[in-house]
Motif scaffolding. Structure first.
Motif, mmCIF file in Angstrom:
data_model
loop_
_atom_site.group_PDB
_atom_site.id
_atom_site.type_symbol
_atom_site.label_atom_id
_atom_site.label_comp_id
_atom_site.label_asym_id
_atom_site.label_seq_id
_atom_site.Cartn_x
_atom_site.Cartn_y
_atom_site.Cartn_z
ATOM 1 N N ASP A 1 -7.712 2.124 1.552
ATOM 2 C CA ASP A 1 -6.998 2.490 0.335
ATOM 3 C C ASP A 1 -7.785 1.992 -0.873
ATOM 4 O O ASP A 1 -8.135 0.805 -0.940
ATOM 5 C CB ASP A 1 -5.594 1.880 0.335
ATOM 6 N N PRO A 2 -8.059 2.866 -1.810
ATOM 7 C CA PRO A 2 -8.883 2.468 -2.963
ATOM 8 C C PRO A 2 -8.228 1.447 -3.880
ATOM 9 O O PRO A 2 -8.906 0.838 -4.712
ATOM 10 C CB PRO A 2 -9.107 3.792 -3.704
ATOM 11 N N HIS A 3 -6.908 1.253 -3.728
ATOM 12 C CA HIS A 3 -6.206 0.301 -4.581
ATOM 13 C C HIS A 3 -6.330 -1.139 -4.078
ATOM 14 O O HIS A 3 -5.975 -2.068 -4.794
ATOM 15 C CB HIS A 3 -4.725 0.666 -4.678
ATOM 16 N N VAL A 4 -6.816 -1.310 -2.848
ATOM 17 C CA VAL A 4 -6.898 -2.642 -2.239
ATOM 18 C C VAL A 4 -8.250 -3.281 -2.542
ATOM 19 O O VAL A 4 -9.307 -2.710 -2.273
ATOM 20 C CB VAL A 4 -6.685 -2.572 -0.718
ATOM 21 N N HIS A 5 -8.210 -4.479 -3.119
ATOM 22 C CA HIS A 5 -9.409 -5.270 -3.407
ATOM 23 C C HIS A 5 -9.362 -6.519 -2.528
ATOM 24 O O HIS A 5 -8.440 -7.331 -2.660
ATOM 25 C CB HIS A 5 -9.453 -5.694 -4.869
ATOM 26 N N VAL A 6 -10.316 -6.676 -1.650
ATOM 27 C CA VAL A 6 -10.379 -7.857 -0.782
ATOM 28 C C VAL A 6 -11.343 -8.857 -1.403
ATOM 29 O O VAL A 6 -12.545 -8.585 -1.535
ATOM 30 C CB VAL A 6 -10.830 -7.479 0.638
ATOM 31 N N LEU A 7 -10.820 -10.022 -1.793
ATOM 32 C CA LEU A 7 -11.636 -11.022 -2.478
ATOM 33 C C LEU A 7 -11.610 -12.355 -1.728
ATOM 34 O O LEU A 7 -10.579 -12.744 -1.171
ATOM 35 C CB LEU A 7 -11.108 -11.250 -3.901
ATOM 36 N N PRO A 8 -12.725 -13.070 -1.737
ATOM 37 C CA PRO A 8 -12.751 -14.397 -1.098
ATOM 38 C C PRO A 8 -12.025 -15.431 -1.955
ATOM 39 O O PRO A 8 -12.118 -15.408 -3.182
ATOM 40 C CB PRO A 8 -14.249 -14.709 -1.015
ATOM 41 N N LEU A 9 -11.305 -16.312 -1.285
ATOM 42 C CA LEU A 9 -10.642 -17.415 -1.978
ATOM 43 C C LEU A 9 -10.366 -18.544 -1.006
ATOM 44 O O LEU A 9 -9.722 -18.350 0.026
ATOM 45 C CB LEU A 9 -9.315 -16.954 -2.599
ATOM 46 N N ILE A 10 -10.874 -19.715 -1.348
ATOM 47 C CA ILE A 10 -10.525 -20.939 -0.628
ATOM 48 C C ILE A 10 -9.585 -21.701 -1.553
ATOM 49 O O ILE A 10 -10.014 -22.234 -2.585
ATOM 50 C CB ILE A 10 -11.776 -21.773 -0.296
ATOM 51 N N VAL B 1 0.821 -1.205 0.000
ATOM 52 C CA VAL B 1 0.000 0.000 0.000
ATOM 53 C C VAL B 1 0.861 1.264 0.000
ATOM 54 O O VAL B 1 0.454 2.308 -0.511
ATOM 55 C CB VAL B 1 -0.963 -0.010 1.211
ATOM 56 N N LYS B 2 2.064 1.168 0.558
ATOM 57 C CA LYS B 2 2.960 2.316 0.617
ATOM 58 C C LYS B 2 3.458 2.731 -0.773
ATOM 59 O O LYS B 2 3.917 3.860 -0.956
ATOM 60 C CB LYS B 2 4.158 1.999 1.512
ATOM 61 N N ASP B 3 3.391 1.805 -1.721
ATOM 62 C CA ASP B 3 3.864 2.075 -3.081
ATOM 63 C C ASP B 3 2.697 2.577 -3.925
ATOM 64 O O ASP B 3 1.851 1.802 -4.369
ATOM 65 C CB ASP B 3 4.450 0.799 -3.690
ATOM 66 N N LYS B 4 2.644 3.866 -4.145
ATOM 67 C CA LYS B 4 1.515 4.474 -4.847
ATOM 68 C C LYS B 4 1.523 4.192 -6.352
ATOM 69 O O LYS B 4 0.582 4.565 -7.061
ATOM 70 C CB LYS B 4 1.494 5.979 -4.589
ATOM 71 N N ASN B 5 2.576 3.529 -6.839
ATOM 72 C CA ASN B 5 2.623 3.166 -8.254
ATOM 73 C C ASN B 5 1.858 1.871 -8.542
ATOM 74 O O ASN B 5 1.630 1.534 -9.701
ATOM 75 C CB ASN B 5 4.070 3.010 -8.715
ATOM 76 N N ILE B 6 1.490 1.151 -7.484
ATOM 77 C CA ILE B 6 0.713 -0.083 -7.664
ATOM 78 C C ILE B 6 -0.762 0.278 -7.779
ATOM 79 O O ILE B 6 -1.333 0.902 -6.884
ATOM 80 C CB ILE B 6 0.941 -1.052 -6.494
ATOM 81 N N LEU B 7 -1.372 -0.121 -8.867
ATOM 82 C CA LEU B 7 -2.764 0.241 -9.119
ATOM 83 C C LEU B 7 -3.753 -0.703 -8.447
ATOM 84 O O LEU B 7 -4.825 -0.282 -8.006
ATOM 85 C CB LEU B 7 -3.032 0.261 -10.630
ATOM 86 N N HIS B 8 -3.405 -1.992 -8.386
ATOM 87 C CA HIS B 8 -4.332 -2.991 -7.849
ATOM 88 C C HIS B 8 -3.606 -3.923 -6.890
ATOM 89 O O HIS B 8 -2.680 -4.631 -7.293
ATOM 90 C CB HIS B 8 -4.950 -3.819 -8.979
ATOM 91 N N ILE B 9 -4.037 -3.922 -5.641
ATOM 92 C CA ILE B 9 -3.522 -4.861 -4.639
ATOM 93 C C ILE B 9 -4.688 -5.785 -4.299
ATOM 94 O O ILE B 9 -5.643 -5.382 -3.626
ATOM 95 C CB ILE B 9 -3.020 -4.131 -3.379
ATOM 96 N N ILE B 10 -4.625 -6.999 -4.786
ATOM 97 C CA ILE B 10 -5.725 -7.949 -4.636
ATOM 98 C C ILE B 10 -5.380 -8.913 -3.513
ATOM 99 O O ILE B 10 -4.460 -9.739 -3.638
ATOM 100 C CB ILE B 10 -5.978 -8.693 -5.958
ATOM 101 N N ALA B 11 -6.091 -8.789 -2.402
ATOM 102 C CA ALA B 11 -5.801 -9.566 -1.203
ATOM 103 C C ALA B 11 -6.873 -10.610 -0.984
ATOM 104 O O ALA B 11 -8.072 -10.294 -1.006
ATOM 105 C CB ALA B 11 -5.722 -8.624 0.003
#
Length: 250
Positions: A50-59, A24-34
């Motif tokens: 942070d608007p760049h962070v996408h929290v997605l479910p995954l098993i 998240v500290k790197d503002k050059n990253i557009l999409h952080i998919i967690a």
């Protein structure tokens, strides 16, 4: 250069959460998919505003869940493809050599830490290949396309001098040794696709798995890891390193 897009599995706590906080500290990253098993319970992760962070479910052990996840990742990254996959999700099943044999415990350990890493990586390969194809030449980097797997020092065959006595770790050691072999093999298989593949040992970290007696805080480990990620090039491909890029023996 920074990757435009990053996927981090097992991001609800520990090293995975710490990696998200570093990225998240790197503002050059557009999409952080967690990824998390249960989005509703991922309180600390969702608290990252942070608007760049996408929290997605995954098993990771469920193919249907993986397929749904890959579809959502493609929707997010689009024609740019995926630059960086960080395989972090894992468990530690306590299992000793001198214990009652239990096939299901070993199978569970290998399914989460090894088989699921292989399957998820394979299913994301089209998006990684798409990203790699956007750059000409043979240069490798996380800004182009890369698969990084968080392994463990306990996965080193060469360094194993304590057997399963440390952390009741027979099954865990096996799973990490296997995923190290996967990383080495994948690097060779993806050479022509220009996708970088590297495995890392994060050190002994103060997580639920590592315990509070561990030497490193999550922030200490993950800050060094992310710094090392950004330094990776062709010379690191197919290898296994400590968090600060000191070589580790398989």
């Amino acid at each position: 250069m920074s990757p435009k897009s990053v996927v981090i599995t097992g991001a609800n706590r520990g090293i995975g959460l710490g990696l998200v906080q570093e990225f998240v500290k790197d503002k050059n990253i557009l999409h952080i998919i967690a990824t998390v098993r249960d989005v509703e319970k991922a309180t600390d992760l969702k608290a990252i505003n942070d608007p760049h962070v996408h929290v997605l479910p995954l098993i990771v052990t469920c193919d249907k869940s993986i397929d749904s996840f890959v579809t959502k990742v493609e929707e997010i990254v689009g024609s740019d493809g995926l630059n960086l996959l960080v395989n972090n999700a894992g468990i530690a099943v306590k299992y000793l050599t001198k214990t009652k044999p239990n096939r299901s415990m070993i199978a569970e350990q290998l399914d989460v830490n090894t088989t699921s890493v292989v399957i998820l990586t394979q299913k994301l390969l089209p998006l990684l290949t798409r990203a790699a194809s956007k750059v000409s030449g043979d240069q490798l980097s996380v800004s182009r396309a890369a698969v990084i797997t968080i392994s463990s020092g306990l996965g080193s065959i060469t360094e194993n001098t304590t057997g399963s006595a440390v952390f009741d770790s027979l099954a865990y050691r096996m799973s990490k040794a296997a995923v190290n072999m996967f990383g080495r093999t994948l690097a060779i298989d993806l050479q022509d696709d220009h996708i970088l593949v590297v495995n890392f040992c994060p050190g002994w970290v103060q997580t639920d798995m590592g315990g509070q007696e561990a030497m490193l805080t999550v922030e200490q480990s993950t800050s060094e890891l992310v710094s090392s990620f950004n330094k990776l090039d062709n010379s690191h491909n197919g290898r296994y390193f400590q968090r600060n890029l000191t070589p580790f023996q398989f």
